[in-house]
Design a protein around this motif. Structure first.
Motif, mmCIF file in Angstrom:
data_model
loop_
_atom_site.group_PDB
_atom_site.id
_atom_site.type_symbol
_atom_site.label_atom_id
_atom_site.label_comp_id
_atom_site.label_asym_id
_atom_site.label_seq_id
_atom_site.Cartn_x
_atom_site.Cartn_y
_atom_site.Cartn_z
ATOM 1 N N ARG A 180 0.965 -1.294 -0.027
ATOM 2 C CA ARG A 180 -0.289 0.175 0.399
ATOM 3 C C ARG A 180 0.761 1.674 -0.214
ATOM 4 N NH1 ARG A 180 -3.235 -1.141 5.444
ATOM 5 N NH2 ARG A 180 -1.265 -0.620 5.608
ATOM 6 N N ILE A 181 0.283 2.545 -0.660
ATOM 7 C CA ILE A 181 1.690 3.672 -0.456
ATOM 8 C C ILE A 181 0.751 3.859 0.522
ATOM 9 C CG2 ILE A 181 1.402 5.791 -1.171
ATOM 10 C CD1 ILE A 181 1.357 4.731 -4.517
ATOM 11 N N VAL A 182 1.820 4.466 1.536
ATOM 12 C CA VAL A 182 1.407 4.867 3.534
ATOM 13 C C VAL A 182 1.967 6.399 3.490
ATOM 14 C CG1 VAL A 182 1.358 2.608 3.937
ATOM 15 C CG2 VAL A 182 3.400 3.913 3.987
ATOM 16 N N ASP A 183 2.315 7.244 2.150
ATOM 17 C CA ASP A 183 2.644 8.115 2.060
ATOM 18 C C ASP A 183 3.048 9.547 0.700
ATOM 19 O OD1 ASP A 183 3.922 10.551 3.586
ATOM 20 O OD2 ASP A 183 5.671 10.310 3.075
ATOM 21 N N ILE A 184 2.667 10.142 0.552
ATOM 22 C CA ILE A 184 3.543 10.983 -0.327
ATOM 23 C C ILE A 184 3.468 12.041 -0.086
ATOM 24 C CG2 ILE A 184 2.236 11.965 -2.614
ATOM 25 C CD1 ILE A 184 0.023 9.587 -3.216
ATOM 26 N N THR A 185 4.752 12.589 -1.021
ATOM 27 C CA THR A 185 6.103 13.477 -0.243
ATOM 28 C C THR A 185 6.020 14.338 -1.421
ATOM 29 O OG1 THR A 185 6.107 12.448 2.378
ATOM 30 C CG2 THR A 185 7.409 14.807 0.693
ATOM 31 N N ALA A 186 5.680 15.843 -1.335
ATOM 32 C CA ALA A 186 6.375 16.637 -2.879
ATOM 33 C C ALA A 186 7.419 17.667 -1.722
ATOM 34 C CB ALA A 186 5.119 17.316 -3.039
ATOM 35 N N VAL A 187 8.392 17.314 -2.775
ATOM 36 C CA VAL A 187 9.903 18.569 -1.418
ATOM 37 C C VAL A 187 10.506 19.052 -2.879
ATOM 38 C CG1 VAL A 187 11.624 18.316 -0.980
ATOM 39 C CG2 VAL A 187 10.455 16.178 -0.434
ATOM 40 N N THR A 188 10.370 20.010 -2.982
ATOM 41 C CA THR A 188 10.944 21.465 -3.576
ATOM 42 C C THR A 188 11.903 21.848 -2.919
ATOM 43 O OG1 THR A 188 8.461 22.119 -4.232
ATOM 44 C CG2 THR A 188 10.937 23.501 -5.008
ATOM 45 N N LEU A 189 13.232 21.372 -3.722
ATOM 46 C CA LEU A 189 14.460 21.750 -3.708
ATOM 47 C C LEU A 189 15.425 23.206 -4.208
ATOM 48 C CD1 LEU A 189 15.782 17.688 -3.196
ATOM 49 C CD2 LEU A 189 15.305 19.329 -1.461
ATOM 50 N N PRO A 190 16.185 23.321 -2.967
ATOM 51 C CA PRO A 190 16.952 24.823 -3.716
ATOM 52 C C PRO A 190 18.020 24.074 -4.411
ATOM 53 C CG PRO A 190 17.249 24.748 -2.155
ATOM 54 C CD PRO A 190 16.423 23.518 -2.137
ATOM 55 N N GLY A 191 18.152 25.053 -6.036
ATOM 56 C CA GLY A 191 18.844 23.877 -6.935
ATOM 57 C C GLY A 191 20.500 24.985 -6.906
ATOM 58 N N ASP A 192 20.490 25.877 -6.004
ATOM 59 C CA ASP A 192 22.161 25.977 -5.559
ATOM 60 C C ASP A 192 22.304 25.936 -4.986
ATOM 61 O OD1 ASP A 192 20.288 27.877 -4.168
ATOM 62 O OD2 ASP A 192 21.005 29.184 -3.931
ATOM 63 N N ARG A 193 22.107 25.157 -3.357
ATOM 64 C CA ARG A 193 22.704 24.831 -2.536
ATOM 65 C C ARG A 193 21.674 23.132 -2.049
ATOM 66 N NH1 ARG A 193 19.056 28.946 -1.346
ATOM 67 N NH2 ARG A 193 17.613 28.051 -0.425
ATOM 68 N N THR A 194 21.457 22.535 -2.717
ATOM 69 C CA THR A 194 21.457 21.114 -2.626
ATOM 70 C C THR A 194 22.035 20.135 -3.604
ATOM 71 O OG1 THR A 194 19.477 21.477 -2.536
ATOM 72 C CG2 THR A 194 19.389 19.286 -2.463
ATOM 73 N N GLU A 195 22.676 18.974 -3.452
ATOM 74 C CA GLU A 195 23.721 17.407 -4.069
ATOM 75 C C GLU A 195 22.582 16.638 -3.497
ATOM 76 O OE1 GLU A 195 28.168 15.538 -3.960
ATOM 77 O OE2 GLU A 195 27.574 17.424 -3.047
ATOM 78 N N LEU A 196 22.598 16.316 -4.725
ATOM 79 C CA LEU A 196 21.574 14.485 -4.999
ATOM 80 C C LEU A 196 22.610 13.556 -4.891
ATOM 81 C CD1 LEU A 196 18.988 15.186 -7.362
ATOM 82 C CD2 LEU A 196 18.934 15.832 -4.376
ATOM 83 N N LEU A 197 22.478 12.710 -3.944
ATOM 84 C CA LEU A 197 24.313 11.490 -4.150
ATOM 85 C C LEU A 197 23.452 10.069 -4.016
ATOM 86 C CD1 LEU A 197 27.292 10.862 -4.214
ATOM 87 C CD2 LEU A 197 26.860 10.606 -1.928
ATOM 88 N N PHE A 198 23.667 9.698 -5.216
ATOM 89 C CA PHE A 198 22.811 8.144 -5.002
ATOM 90 C C PHE A 198 24.093 7.547 -5.426
ATOM 91 C CE2 PHE A 198 20.318 11.377 -7.360
ATOM 92 C CZ PHE A 198 19.554 11.060 -6.954
ATOM 93 N N THR A 199 24.238 5.910 -4.343
ATOM 94 C CA THR A 199 25.284 5.230 -4.474
ATOM 95 C C THR A 199 24.149 3.625 -4.716
ATOM 96 O OG1 THR A 199 26.259 5.975 -2.570
ATOM 97 C CG2 THR A 199 27.176 3.700 -3.130
ATOM 98 N N THR A 200 24.788 3.068 -6.322
ATOM 99 C CA THR A 200 23.832 1.625 -6.154
ATOM 100 C C THR A 200 25.159 0.673 -6.216
ATOM 101 O OG1 THR A 200 23.449 3.074 -8.141
ATOM 102 C CG2 THR A 200 23.253 1.015 -7.908
ATOM 103 N N ARG A 201 24.753 -0.193 -4.878
ATOM 104 C CA ARG A 201 25.237 -1.375 -5.351
ATOM 105 C C ARG A 201 25.494 -2.809 -6.000
ATOM 106 N NH1 ARG A 201 27.863 0.293 -0.655
ATOM 107 N NH2 ARG A 201 26.673 2.080 0.763
ATOM 108 N N LEU A 202 26.349 -2.696 -6.286
ATOM 109 C CA LEU A 202 25.511 -3.938 -7.825
ATOM 110 C C LEU A 202 26.086 -5.632 -6.511
ATOM 111 C CD1 LEU A 202 28.180 -3.102 -10.428
ATOM 112 C CD2 LEU A 202 25.765 -2.392 -9.686
ATOM 113 N N GLU A 203 24.767 -6.569 -6.842
ATOM 114 C CA GLU A 203 25.462 -7.902 -6.158
ATOM 115 C C GLU A 203 26.486 -8.259 -6.981
ATOM 116 O OE1 GLU A 203 22.632 -10.353 -7.666
ATOM 117 O OE2 GLU A 203 21.023 -8.710 -5.773
ATOM 118 N N ARG A 204 27.776 -9.204 -6.333
ATOM 119 C CA ARG A 204 28.749 -9.686 -6.522
ATOM 120 C C ARG A 204 28.519 -11.024 -7.487
ATOM 121 N NH1 ARG A 204 32.985 -9.486 -3.134
ATOM 122 N NH2 ARG A 204 32.491 -6.932 -2.045
ATOM 123 N N TRP A 205 29.138 -11.110 -8.517
ATOM 124 C CA TRP A 205 29.274 -11.888 -9.818
ATOM 125 C C TRP A 205 29.436 -13.363 -9.370
ATOM 126 C CZ3 TRP A 205 31.694 -8.949 -14.040
ATOM 127 C CH2 TRP A 205 31.179 -8.946 -14.855
#
Length: 262
Positions: free
Chosen positions: A237-262
């Motif tokens: 079930r969707i239990v929370d919906i959130t809208a966030v407006t972030l200022p482009g001059d002082r927000t950094e988005l960092l995504f780390t993607t962990r990959l499964e080992r072969w």
């Protein structure tokens, strides 16, 4: 070959970044700068427009032009949700020590000013469809603003929606006076037996509305980053919906993607 106003902007930019002109310092008047650089006032104005668009200076009507004080940056990464889930089960004393804003900015609780406003509303078609509930279902809308005590603009503009009946078993969740809630939304949901299983986030960017530019105190030409977040529980079930407006001059988005080992 750079134009005259670009060369002037380069020189002023260098002086600001190297600390020769400190944050809050007033720049010479346009006429004084024109005499110093031996250029016309319109050329100086074009140079200052560049620096203003970059967020390096502020022009205050009737006061002059000032070096802009750097504002606290926030680094938002995709590991925050697991961090919040881990905290949701901690004792209240541990949850109260820090929150997501402190994690993202490096600030402490005493550095922050927090505002929350709650109101109930009937779900319009788009929100009803997203939650999978009939149109007109009562939702709890929660508006949040958090800022550094030394600054005037919040880190983001946040509006969150919950289905009222899902959380009504705990009346404390309906009262804005209980904010900021130690442990955030995941702990709030935990108090009524809801466990978040996954979080879906979509990011887009666009120019700000005049209201957004004013509230976030954005330099001219700065975009906003729009985050639309849906939280699903273990029953899908969707239990929370959130809208966030972030200022482009002082927000950094960092995504780390962990990959499964072969």
């Amino acid at each position: 070959m750079p134009k005259a106003y670009e060369e002037i902007a380069d020189d002023l930019r260098r002086s600001i970044r190297q600390g020769e002109r400190e944050p809050g310092a007033r720049l010479p008047s346009e006429a004084e700068l024109a005499r110093y650089y031996r250029r016309s006032v319109p050329t100086i104005q074009n140079a200052l427009r560049l620096l203003s668009a970059e967020g390096l200076i502020d022009k205050r009507h009737g006061s002059g032009t000032f070096v802009r004080r750097p504002r606290t940056r926030a680094v938002r990464d995709n590991e925050r949700h697991q961090w919040e889930k881990d905290r949701a089960l901690m004792p209240e004393a541990a949850r109260a020590q820090t929150g997501a804003t402190e994690r993202e900015t490096g600030l402490v609780i005493d550095d922050l000013v927090f505002y929350a406003r709650y109101r109930e509303l009937t779900a319009p078609g788009d929100l009803a469809g997203a939650f999978g509930v009939p149109e007109g279902t009562v939702l709890l809308e929660r508006t949040y603003r958090t800022r550094h005590a030394a600054e005037t603009a919040p880190f983001s503009l946040v509006t969150s929606y919950l289905v009222r009946d899902l959380i009504a078993a705990n009346p404390d969740l309906l009262d804005e006076a209980n904010e900021p809630w130690p442990g955030g939304t995941q702990n709030q949901l935990h108090t009524v037996g809801i466990e978040v299983d996954r979080v879906e986030e979509r990011f887009t960017a666009r120019p700000p509305t005049p209201e957004e530019a004013r509230e976030l105190d954005l330099p001219a030409g700065t975009s906003v980053i729009l985050l639309r977040k849906k939280s699903y529980d273990v029953h899908d079930r969707i239990v929370d919906i959130t809208a966030v407006t972030l200022p482009g001059d002082r927000t950094e988005l960092l995504f780390t993607t962990r990959l499964e080992r072969w």
